[in-house]
Design a protein around this motif. Sequence first.
Motif, PDB file in Angstrom:
ATOM      1  N   VAL A  52       0.838  -1.172   0.008  1.00  0.00           N
ATOM      2  CA  VAL A  52      -0.053   0.084   0.066  1.00  0.00           C
ATOM      3  C   VAL A  52       0.759   1.145   0.058  1.00  0.00           C
ATOM      4  O   VAL A  52       0.591   2.112  -0.738  1.00  0.00           O
ATOM      5  CB  VAL A  52      -0.900   0.020   1.261  1.00  0.00           C
ATOM      6  CG1 VAL A  52      -1.728   1.226   1.223  1.00  0.00           C
ATOM      7  CG2 VAL A  52      -1.799  -1.170   0.880  1.00  0.00           C
ATOM      8  N   LEU A  53       1.889   1.207   0.852  1.00  0.00           N
ATOM      9  CA  LEU A  53       2.892   2.518   1.061  1.00  0.00           C
ATOM     10  C   LEU A  53       3.553   2.658  -0.304  1.00  0.00           C
ATOM     11  O   LEU A  53       3.698   3.858  -0.615  1.00  0.00           O
ATOM     12  CB  LEU A  53       3.862   2.123   2.093  1.00  0.00           C
ATOM     13  CG  LEU A  53       4.814   3.163   2.268  1.00  0.00           C
ATOM     14  CD1 LEU A  53       4.187   4.271   3.107  1.00  0.00           C
ATOM     15  CD2 LEU A  53       6.114   2.538   3.284  1.00  0.00           C
ATOM     16  N   SER A  54       3.670   1.791  -1.001  1.00  0.00           N
ATOM     17  CA  SER A  54       4.494   2.063  -2.242  1.00  0.00           C
ATOM     18  C   SER A  54       3.677   1.913  -3.643  1.00  0.00           C
ATOM     19  O   SER A  54       4.153   2.154  -4.751  1.00  0.00           O
ATOM     20  CB  SER A  54       5.437   1.026  -2.346  1.00  0.00           C
ATOM     21  OG  SER A  54       5.048  -0.398  -2.693  1.00  0.00           O
ATOM     22  N   GLY A  55       2.224   1.745  -3.510  1.00  0.00           N
ATOM     23  CA  GLY A  55       1.484   1.792  -4.690  1.00  0.00           C
ATOM     24  C   GLY A  55       1.594   0.533  -5.322  1.00  0.00           C
ATOM     25  O   GLY A  55       1.626   0.323  -6.768  1.00  0.00           O
ATOM     26  N   GLU A  56       1.641  -0.521  -4.722  1.00  0.00           N
ATOM     27  CA  GLU A  56       1.842  -2.120  -5.278  1.00  0.00           C
ATOM     28  C   GLU A  56       3.302  -2.189  -5.961  1.00  0.00           C
ATOM     29  O   GLU A  56       3.218  -2.765  -6.974  1.00  0.00           O
ATOM     30  CB  GLU A  56       0.738  -2.205  -6.305  1.00  0.00           C
ATOM     31  CG  GLU A  56      -0.394  -2.576  -5.237  1.00  0.00           C
ATOM     32  CD  GLU A  56      -1.778  -3.183  -5.812  1.00  0.00           C
ATOM     33  OE1 GLU A  56      -1.501  -3.479  -6.865  1.00  0.00           O
ATOM     34  OE2 GLU A  56      -2.722  -3.337  -5.070  1.00  0.00           O
ATOM     35  N   ARG A  57       4.397  -1.625  -5.702  1.00  0.00           N
ATOM     36  CA  ARG A  57       5.444  -2.029  -6.210  1.00  0.00           C
ATOM     37  C   ARG A  57       6.511  -2.888  -5.382  1.00  0.00           C
ATOM     38  O   ARG A  57       7.571  -3.430  -5.744  1.00  0.00           O
ATOM     39  CB  ARG A  57       6.468  -0.613  -6.295  1.00  0.00           C
ATOM     40  CG  ARG A  57       5.915   0.340  -7.156  1.00  0.00           C
ATOM     41  CD  ARG A  57       6.687   1.568  -7.374  1.00  0.00           C
ATOM     42  NE  ARG A  57       6.514   2.654  -6.047  1.00  0.00           N
ATOM     43  CZ  ARG A  57       7.594   2.709  -5.585  1.00  0.00           C
ATOM     44  NH1 ARG A  57       8.769   2.341  -5.615  1.00  0.00           N
ATOM     45  NH2 ARG A  57       7.532   3.480  -4.520  1.00  0.00           N
ATOM     46  N   PHE A  58       5.723  -3.414  -4.358  1.00  0.00           N
ATOM     47  CA  PHE A  58       6.407  -4.187  -3.275  1.00  0.00           C
ATOM     48  C   PHE A  58       6.405  -5.835  -3.951  1.00  0.00           C
ATOM     49  O   PHE A  58       5.509  -6.129  -4.434  1.00  0.00           O
ATOM     50  CB  PHE A  58       5.883  -3.988  -1.989  1.00  0.00           C
ATOM     51  CG  PHE A  58       6.562  -5.162  -1.093  1.00  0.00           C
ATOM     52  CD1 PHE A  58       7.655  -4.709  -0.526  1.00  0.00           C
ATOM     53  CD2 PHE A  58       5.773  -6.210  -0.701  1.00  0.00           C
ATOM     54  CE1 PHE A  58       8.258  -5.454   0.660  1.00  0.00           C
ATOM     55  CE2 PHE A  58       6.458  -7.110   0.279  1.00  0.00           C
ATOM     56  CZ  PHE A  58       7.345  -6.845   1.065  1.00  0.00           C
TER      57      PHE A  58
END
Length: 252
Positions: free
Chosen positions: A94-100
């Motif tokens: 969530v924090l990364s905009g689904e880049r994790f």
Amino acid sequence: MTARRGLFVAPFDALADPRVVGDLAAEAEGAGWEGFFVWDHLQYGDRVAEIADVWTCCAAVAMRTERMVFGPMVTPLARRRPQVLARQAASLAVLSGERFVLGLGLGDDWVGEFSDYGDEPDPKARARLLDEGLEALTGHLGGGFRPAPRVPIWMAGRFPNQAPLRRAARYDGFFVIGLDGPSDLDRVVGDLAAHDPADGFDVVVDLQPTQDPAPWLDRGASWVLTRVGPYDLDLDAVRRLVAAGPHAGPQE
């Protein structure tokens, strides 16, 4: 399709500060690197004195970048509680905009990283714990917990072992360790095809900075990472490597 390029960073000693790791990630994104993956260790032998927490580092990377894919590479699931890990992974997504991306594996007890802390030292027992933990973890990430952003899972394994390859084929990617040369990658890609991985499945390899990435590109890997660490890390030298970007030749 040409493989994407990333960094495989040990947060040790000169890099054992999440603020420094966040700075490096921002510099890497600016230099054109597409991924930034952080080692997850509690200890790493006598030559490493300081180690940063991987989750704090990942949060710093998420906050300092906008486009790069990132995550722990790799977390030994056998020493984690799957429900806690699911919350951590979902929050970073969530924090990364689904880049994790969540990198998972068996781990290794070569410096007592499991036995020194009362965790399971036997690799066969850890493999069973890994499979049990994956079932619980994917249940939580698949909607058992909210929020439920997409969290790709890359499994790690050492070439030419087939068990981790078969396990990885059920998930989103395979981070294959211990390849001697590009021809080994050809075998990995062929072996994976026999297990019918899903569309978009990632094959990930890492190289030393002194290795030429060119022979590894366009051979079926979707990611070719450059290793940063683990020993004798010099922050200025790391910054030069990062600033040179993914298209530079081998670094001395």
